[in-house]
Each structure stands twice: as structure tokens, then as C-alpha cells.
Scaffold this motif. Structure first.
Motif, PDB file in Angstrom:
ATOM      1  N   TYR A 186       9.476   8.515   0.060  1.00 26.67           N
ATOM      2  CA  TYR A 186       9.308   7.192   0.508  1.00 26.67           C
ATOM      3  C   TYR A 186      10.652   6.506   1.089  1.00 26.67           C
ATOM      4  CZ  TYR A 186       8.782   1.907  -0.051  1.00 26.67           C
ATOM      5  OH  TYR A 186       8.601   0.643   0.276  1.00 26.67           O
ATOM      6  N   LEU A 187      10.645   6.089   2.288  1.00 23.02           N
ATOM      7  CA  LEU A 187      11.721   5.330   2.955  1.00 23.02           C
ATOM      8  C   LEU A 187      11.149   3.776   3.083  1.00 23.02           C
ATOM      9  CD1 LEU A 187      13.266   7.669   5.639  1.00 23.02           C
ATOM     10  CD2 LEU A 187      13.868   7.653   3.111  1.00 23.02           C
ATOM     11  N   GLY A 188      12.063   2.769   2.401  1.00 21.62           N
ATOM     12  CA  GLY A 188      11.448   1.454   2.485  1.00 21.62           C
ATOM     13  C   GLY A 188      12.166   0.980   3.745  1.00 21.62           C
ATOM     14  N   HIS A 189      11.761  -0.495   3.811  1.00 18.50           N
ATOM     15  CA  HIS A 189      12.081  -1.124   5.042  1.00 18.50           C
ATOM     16  C   HIS A 189      13.657  -1.390   5.134  1.00 18.50           C
ATOM     17  CE1 HIS A 189      11.368  -4.534   2.442  1.00 18.50           C
ATOM     18  NE2 HIS A 189      12.185  -5.100   3.184  1.00 18.50           N
ATOM     19  N   LEU A 190      14.301  -1.124   3.743  1.00 17.93           N
ATOM     20  CA  LEU A 190      15.805  -1.343   3.973  1.00 17.93           C
ATOM     21  C   LEU A 190      16.231   0.037   3.595  1.00 17.93           C
ATOM     22  CD1 LEU A 190      16.233  -4.389   1.115  1.00 17.93           C
ATOM     23  CD2 LEU A 190      16.318  -4.532   3.834  1.00 17.93           C
ATOM     24  N   PRO A 191      17.475   0.126   4.249  1.00 13.55           N
ATOM     25  CA  PRO A 191      18.092   1.580   4.160  1.00 13.55           C
ATOM     26  C   PRO A 191      18.131   2.210   3.020  1.00 13.55           C
ATOM     27  CG  PRO A 191      19.496   0.217   5.519  1.00 13.55           C
ATOM     28  CD  PRO A 191      18.436  -0.653   4.820  1.00 13.55           C
ATOM     29  N   THR A 196       4.884  -0.009  11.070  1.00 15.94           N
ATOM     30  CA  THR A 196       5.679  -0.391  12.315  1.00 15.94           C
ATOM     31  C   THR A 196       4.955  -1.554  13.103  1.00 15.94           C
ATOM     32  OG1 THR A 196       7.036   0.450  13.995  1.00 15.94           O
ATOM     33  CG2 THR A 196       4.851   1.470  13.576  1.00 15.94           C
ATOM     34  N   HIS A 197       5.755  -2.244  13.572  1.00 14.02           N
ATOM     35  CA  HIS A 197       5.510  -3.297  14.644  1.00 14.02           C
ATOM     36  C   HIS A 197       5.829  -2.687  15.951  1.00 14.02           C
ATOM     37  CE1 HIS A 197       4.447  -6.385  12.061  1.00 14.02           C
ATOM     38  NE2 HIS A 197       5.349  -6.387  11.219  1.00 14.02           N
ATOM     39  N   HIS A 198       6.208  -1.396  15.866  1.00 15.56           N
ATOM     40  CA  HIS A 198       6.848  -0.837  17.195  1.00 15.56           C
ATOM     41  C   HIS A 198       5.435  -0.188  17.704  1.00 15.56           C
ATOM     42  CE1 HIS A 198       9.024   1.634  20.055  1.00 15.56           C
ATOM     43  NE2 HIS A 198       8.341   2.814  19.473  1.00 15.56           N
ATOM     44  N   PRO A 199       5.116  -0.290  19.099  1.00 13.45           N
ATOM     45  CA  PRO A 199       4.008   0.665  19.846  1.00 13.45           C
ATOM     46  C   PRO A 199       4.555   2.083  19.888  1.00 13.45           C
ATOM     47  CG  PRO A 199       5.166  -0.918  21.357  1.00 13.45           C
ATOM     48  CD  PRO A 199       5.834  -1.100  19.980  1.00 13.45           C
ATOM     49  N   LEU A 200       3.704   2.835  19.291  1.00  8.76           N
ATOM     50  CA  LEU A 200       3.963   4.294  19.125  1.00  8.76           C
ATOM     51  C   LEU A 200       3.448   5.019  20.318  1.00  8.76           C
ATOM     52  CD1 LEU A 200       3.262   4.788  15.463  1.00  8.76           C
ATOM     53  CD2 LEU A 200       5.429   4.770  16.304  1.00  8.76           C
ATOM     54  N   ALA A 201       4.576   5.880  21.022  1.00 14.34           N
ATOM     55  CA  ALA A 201       4.038   6.720  21.905  1.00 14.34           C
ATOM     56  C   ALA A 201       4.262   8.257  21.360  1.00 14.34           C
ATOM     57  CB  ALA A 201       5.166   6.600  23.204  1.00 14.34           C
ATOM     58  N   LEU A 202       3.314   8.840  20.954  1.00 14.89           N
ATOM     59  CA  LEU A 202       3.784  10.058  20.105  1.00 14.89           C
ATOM     60  C   LEU A 202       2.920  11.270  20.977  1.00 14.89           C
ATOM     61  CD1 LEU A 202       2.795   9.192  16.358  1.00 14.89           C
ATOM     62  CD2 LEU A 202       5.109   9.258  17.490  1.00 14.89           C
ATOM     63  N   ASN A 203       3.436  12.247  20.907  1.00 10.91           N
ATOM     64  CA  ASN A 203       2.641  13.492  21.473  1.00 10.91           C
ATOM     65  C   ASN A 203       1.919  14.381  20.547  1.00 10.91           C
ATOM     66  OD1 ASN A 203       4.101  12.980  24.194  1.00 10.91           O
ATOM     67  ND2 ASN A 203       5.841  14.087  23.364  1.00 10.91           N
ATOM     68  N   CYS A 204       1.060  13.576  19.749  1.00  8.43           N
ATOM     69  CA  CYS A 204       0.353  14.027  18.774  1.00  8.43           C
ATOM     70  C   CYS A 204      -0.660  13.115  18.549  1.00  8.43           C
ATOM     71  CB  CYS A 204       0.927  14.231  17.562  1.00  8.43           C
ATOM     72  SG  CYS A 204       1.487  13.067  16.659  1.00  8.43           S
ATOM     73  N   PRO A 205      -2.071  13.455  17.891  1.00 13.38           N
ATOM     74  CA  PRO A 205      -2.950  12.238  17.807  1.00 13.38           C
ATOM     75  C   PRO A 205      -2.292  11.234  16.622  1.00 13.38           C
ATOM     76  CG  PRO A 205      -3.891  14.494  17.701  1.00 13.38           C
ATOM     77  CD  PRO A 205      -2.434  14.615  17.683  1.00 13.38           C
ATOM     78  N   LEU A 206      -2.899  10.093  16.776  1.00 11.68           N
ATOM     79  CA  LEU A 206      -2.376   8.940  15.888  1.00 11.68           C
ATOM     80  C   LEU A 206      -3.646   8.278  15.324  1.00 11.68           C
ATOM     81  CD1 LEU A 206      -0.195   7.070  14.750  1.00 11.68           C
ATOM     82  CD2 LEU A 206      -0.463   5.741  16.813  1.00 11.68           C
ATOM     83  N   LEU A 212       0.781  -1.174  -0.031  1.00  9.44           N
ATOM     84  CA  LEU A 212      -0.127  -0.075  -0.042  1.00  9.44           C
ATOM     85  C   LEU A 212       0.897   1.389  -0.019  1.00  9.44           C
ATOM     86  CD1 LEU A 212      -2.781   1.240   0.155  1.00  9.44           C
ATOM     87  CD2 LEU A 212      -2.844   0.983   2.669  1.00  9.44           C
ATOM     88  N   LEU A 213       1.745   1.257   0.840  1.00 10.09           N
ATOM     89  CA  LEU A 213       2.856   2.505   0.749  1.00 10.09           C
ATOM     90  C   LEU A 213       3.366   2.829  -0.558  1.00 10.09           C
ATOM     91  CD1 LEU A 213       4.752   2.319   4.141  1.00 10.09           C
ATOM     92  CD2 LEU A 213       3.073   3.906   3.430  1.00 10.09           C
ATOM     93  N   LYS A 214       3.895   1.322  -1.133  1.00 12.75           N
ATOM     94  CA  LYS A 214       4.455   1.556  -2.446  1.00 12.75           C
ATOM     95  C   LYS A 214       3.474   1.978  -3.567  1.00 12.75           C
ATOM     96  CE  LYS A 214       8.475  -1.759  -1.880  1.00 12.75           C
ATOM     97  NZ  LYS A 214       8.843  -3.139  -2.350  1.00 12.75           N
ATOM     98  N   ASP A 252       8.205   2.966   5.633  1.00 12.17           N
ATOM     99  CA  ASP A 252       8.030   1.545   5.855  1.00 12.17           C
ATOM    100  C   ASP A 252       8.909   0.975   6.995  1.00 12.17           C
ATOM    101  OD1 ASP A 252       6.905  -1.006   5.782  1.00 12.17           O
ATOM    102  OD2 ASP A 252       7.963  -1.386   3.553  1.00 12.17           O
ATOM    103  N   GLU A 253       8.463   0.559   8.042  1.00  6.31           N
ATOM    104  CA  GLU A 253       9.370   0.038   9.291  1.00  6.31           C
ATOM    105  C   GLU A 253      10.548   1.001   9.502  1.00  6.31           C
ATOM    106  OE1 GLU A 253       8.283  -2.169  11.347  1.00  6.31           O
ATOM    107  OE2 GLU A 253       6.820  -3.122  10.158  1.00  6.31           O
TER     108      GLU A 253
END
Length: 207
Positions: free
Chosen positions: A75-80, A184-194, A40-42, A152-153
Motif C-alpha cells: 500500500y502506497l498512500g497519497h503522501l510519500p 487517481t485524478h490523472h487520465p490514464l493511458a495504459l497499454n493494457c485493459p483498464l 476503500l484502499l485502506k 492512492d494518487e
């Protein structure tokens, strides 16, 4: 973005996805492996294979004015996505040149300082760790300023302190009127609405 659909071989990954991203939005695409998050991102970036639907930015269809849309998103992919034989600075210069940007030396240095790679300008990328390579990719957020980030990740190979810092960059970008769409599989903790977009694998009926 309306009616987004994509296929892998003869299988539909997602069908008729409608998506609205007003300024200041941070949206996470969620779903199990194989649901089509990366595709979807691509798709939105114009990099996927078989796809359908309309992607618009500022009321302009990306198909009608591809160059303008490309200049508005990163666009930044999951590879560098960096060349190991080039130095850090050479990678950033080459990537920016693809967008018609001539990077100045002080712009590169400032970006590398931001991602804690100050002094690494002339370091060949094959000598960097996985985390450092990820930071080279993230430096593009500061050398190629655009309103739409497709990530992406982005937290892959980033240490705990780096995770908190990247979360801060995402929040700051949205507060400045930018838009972030990420997986992301990381649980986000943002100081803004998500916001969230949930994708589920489409199970074909074989009966």
C-alpha cells in the motif's frame, strides 16, 4: 472481496461493495471527493477504522491469515510516507524491514536507478523535492516485489515523463500477472485493459 462497507463517524461512506480482482487486473477507483476512494484502499489494506466485509486473497480470508495477506500486497498512500531525517537508502531499508525483507545494497541501487534517483542512496530525504520524495516511495515497487499494488494518487508531484513511465510500470505489472488497484485524478493511458469501480457519496435521508 464481498460486502465492503465503511463509516466515518455515523455516516456510511460506501455500503456492500463487491470487488473481484483476477490476476492481470488494473482497476481505477473513481468518484468525487468524499466518496470513500482512499478509505476503500485502506479498508482492503486493513488500515481503515470502522469497516465491515470480507477481504480474501487466493481464497484465504485476510482476517484468518493477516500476515500472509500483508506479505502479498503493498500500500502506497497519497503522501510519500518517508522519514525526512533518514537517507533515501535508510528509508527503503526500514520500510522493507517492516516486512521482514533485508535489502541488499545493489537491490536499492537498482530500484533507485529505475525511478531515476541513481546516486541518491545517501541523500537525506529532507533535501529532496516533492517529486523526488514520490519517487522514493515508488522505488518500493521494486524493492518489495508483491503481486497486489494498492496505490492512492501515485501520480502526485510526478512530471510528465514520470507519468508515462509509471503508466508503463502499471501495465508491465499486470502483464506479469500482478494486480493494481489505484485512485487517481490523472487520465490514464495504459497499454493494457483498464477496469473501473465507481463510488458515489451516500446521501442520508433526513426526512
Amino acid at each position: 472481496m464481498q460486502g465492503l462497507s465503511a463509516w466515518r463517524d455515523d455516516r456510511c461512506l460506501y455500503c456492500d461493495v463487491d470487488l473481484s480482482l483476477p490476476t492481470g487486473t488494473v482497476m481505477q477507483i473513481r468518484g468525487p471527493n468524499g466518496a470513500g476512494k482512499t478509505t476503500l484502499l485502506k479498508h482492503i489494506a486493513g488500515l481503515s477504522g470502522r469497516r465491515a466485509g470480507q477481504v480474501s486473497w487466493a481464497s484465504t480470508d485476510s482476517h484468518d491469515d493477516r500476515d500472509t495477506f500483508t506479505q502479498q500486497m503493498l500500500y502506497l498512500g497519497h503522501l510519500p510516507g518517508v522519514k525526512s531525517a533518514l537517507t533515501v537508502a535508510e528509508n527503503l531499508q526500514a520500510l522493507a524491514a517492516c516486512r521482514g525483507i533485508n535489502l541488499l545494497t545493489h537491490t536499492i541501487s537498482q530500484a533507485l536507478n529505475t525511478v531515476h534517483l541513481g546516486g541518491y542512496d545517501d541523500m537525506p530525504c529532507h533535501q529532496l523535492s516533492a517529486g523526488q520524495l514520490r519517487r522514493v516511495a515508488l522505488a518500493r515497487l521494486f524493492t518489495e516485489p508483491v503481486p497486489l499494488w494498492l496505490l492512492d494518487e501515485p501520480f502526485t508531484a510526478i512530471d510528465q515523463a514520470g507519468v508515462r513511465e509509471l503508466e508503463g510500470w502499471l501495465a508491465a505489472h499486470s502483464e506479469q500477472g500482478g494486480v493494481v488497484l489505484l485512485t487517481t485524478h490523472h487520465p490514464l493511458a495504459l497499454n493494457c485493459p483498464l477496469q473501473f469501480l465507481d463510488l458515489q457519496p451516500i446521501v442520508e435521508d433526513w426526512h
